[in-house]
Scaffold this motif. Sequence first.
Motif, short mmCIF file in Angstrom:
data_model
loop_
_atom_site.label_atom_id
_atom_site.label_comp_id
_atom_site.label_asym_id
_atom_site.label_seq_id
_atom_site.Cartn_x
_atom_site.Cartn_y
_atom_site.Cartn_z
N THR A 172 28.58 -45.71 37.76
CA THR A 172 27.77 -46.52 36.86
C THR A 172 27.57 -45.80 35.54
N ASP A 173 27.54 -46.56 34.46
CA ASP A 173 27.25 -45.99 33.15
C ASP A 173 25.78 -46.16 32.78
N ASN A 174 25.01 -46.81 33.65
CA ASN A 174 23.60 -47.04 33.36
C ASN A 174 22.81 -46.99 34.67
N LEU A 175 22.47 -45.79 35.10
CA LEU A 175 21.75 -45.64 36.37
C LEU A 175 20.35 -46.22 36.29
N THR A 176 19.72 -46.13 35.13
CA THR A 176 18.37 -46.69 34.97
C THR A 176 18.37 -48.19 35.27
N GLN A 177 19.32 -48.91 34.70
CA GLN A 177 19.40 -50.35 34.93
C GLN A 177 19.72 -50.66 36.39
N LEU A 178 20.61 -49.87 36.99
CA LEU A 178 20.97 -50.10 38.39
C LEU A 178 19.76 -49.90 39.30
N ILE A 179 18.96 -48.89 39.01
CA ILE A 179 17.75 -48.65 39.81
C ILE A 179 16.81 -49.84 39.70
N LYS A 180 16.65 -50.37 38.51
CA LYS A 180 15.79 -51.55 38.32
C LYS A 180 16.30 -52.73 39.14
N GLU A 181 17.61 -52.92 39.14
CA GLU A 181 18.20 -54.03 39.90
C GLU A 181 17.99 -53.84 41.41
N LEU A 182 18.14 -52.60 41.87
CA LEU A 182 17.93 -52.33 43.29
C LEU A 182 16.47 -52.52 43.68
N SER A 183 15.57 -52.13 42.80
CA SER A 183 14.14 -52.34 43.06
C SER A 183 13.84 -53.83 43.21
N SER A 184 14.45 -54.63 42.36
CA SER A 184 14.25 -56.09 42.45
C SER A 184 14.83 -56.66 43.74
N ASP A 185 15.80 -55.93 44.31
CA ASP A 185 16.45 -56.37 45.54
C ASP A 185 15.77 -55.81 46.79
N GLY A 186 14.61 -55.19 46.59
CA GLY A 186 13.84 -54.72 47.74
C GLY A 186 14.06 -53.27 48.13
N PHE A 187 14.78 -52.51 47.31
CA PHE A 187 14.99 -51.10 47.60
C PHE A 187 13.79 -50.28 47.16
N ALA A 188 13.42 -49.31 47.99
CA ALA A 188 12.49 -48.27 47.57
C ALA A 188 13.33 -47.20 46.87
N THR A 189 12.89 -46.74 45.71
CA THR A 189 13.70 -45.81 44.92
C THR A 189 12.91 -44.52 44.67
N TYR A 190 13.58 -43.40 44.88
CA TYR A 190 12.93 -42.10 44.77
C TYR A 190 13.78 -41.14 43.96
N ALA A 191 13.13 -40.30 43.17
CA ALA A 191 13.80 -39.22 42.45
C ALA A 191 13.36 -37.91 43.08
N THR A 192 14.30 -37.07 43.44
CA THR A 192 13.97 -35.78 44.05
C THR A 192 13.71 -34.75 42.96
N VAL A 193 12.64 -33.98 43.13
CA VAL A 193 12.25 -32.97 42.14
C VAL A 193 11.76 -31.71 42.84
N PRO A 194 11.98 -30.53 42.24
CA PRO A 194 11.46 -29.28 42.82
C PRO A 194 10.04 -29.03 42.32
N ASP A 195 9.12 -29.88 42.71
CA ASP A 195 7.75 -29.84 42.19
C ASP A 195 6.78 -30.07 43.35
N SER A 196 5.97 -29.08 43.64
CA SER A 196 5.04 -29.16 44.77
C SER A 196 4.01 -30.27 44.61
N ARG A 197 3.84 -30.78 43.40
CA ARG A 197 2.87 -31.86 43.18
C ARG A 197 3.43 -33.22 43.58
N ALA A 198 4.74 -33.31 43.74
CA ALA A 198 5.36 -34.57 44.15
C ALA A 198 5.09 -34.82 45.63
#
Length: 256
Positions: free
Chosen positions: A169-195
């Motif tokens: 994909t050339d636009n991951l942001t847009q794809l994530i939005k589309e998947l969210s609309s399709d009922g997907f839960a979307t998560y970004a992994t981060v090395p942050d103890s506050r997450a």
Amino acid sequence: MEKITSKNNTIIKDTKKLFTSSKARAEEKRFVLEGARLCFDVLNSVYEPENVFYTENIIKKYPSETNALITRCGGSYMITEEIAEKLSDTKSPQGIFLTVKMKNGENKIKNKAIALDNVQDPSNVGAIIRSAEALGIDSVIVYSGCDVYNPKAIRASMGSVLRMNTIKTDNLTQLIKELSSDGFATYATVPDSRATKITDIDFSGKTLCVIGNEANGVEDGIKAVCDSLITIPMLGRAESLNASVAASITMWEMLR
């Protein structure tokens, strides 16, 4: 069957470019495989082989498999050991190479997917695709970063690139939005103890998790459109995990 004895043969030069240039692979929509295991794997994949290059030694060692490829391919070329060394991307070439036409992924993400945000190291990309196949992830989404058809990525995947549904994909942001609309839960992994700890997430539904760039992590714009930031709890002193290790742990949690 045609014999090629010159290392300066145009077909050999063009094939070598597919090893060394992601631009050439993208423009020609072809990639190249090396070695008996990867080349013969194509016989049981959805990919369409184009040209096969083989030495006299390899056809003596694997006559039935090599002849099966010769039958499937539009072009077949017997080459010398010297040409095999010129073509090879490894220190000890086995003497068989295959050009293959690229294919588009299904573009249908069924249930569980992992997305790679600008992951650069071909060894990481290949290892992630291999783990995705082993664990049962149905799709790997690739945004920027390393080309999945990079020879090192293909080798690191142990052939999983030929079997997994990979979507560029050339636009991951847009794809994530589309998947969210399709009922997907979307998560970004981060090395942050506050997450949110990954062990506290319910992955029972349709899920997409994003793995970030080795140095900079997930882009801020991509994190902003995900439902939540999640992290892998670490008790040691290391601040982060290798991208392929983080992806494997994440995918295990998604499917357990």
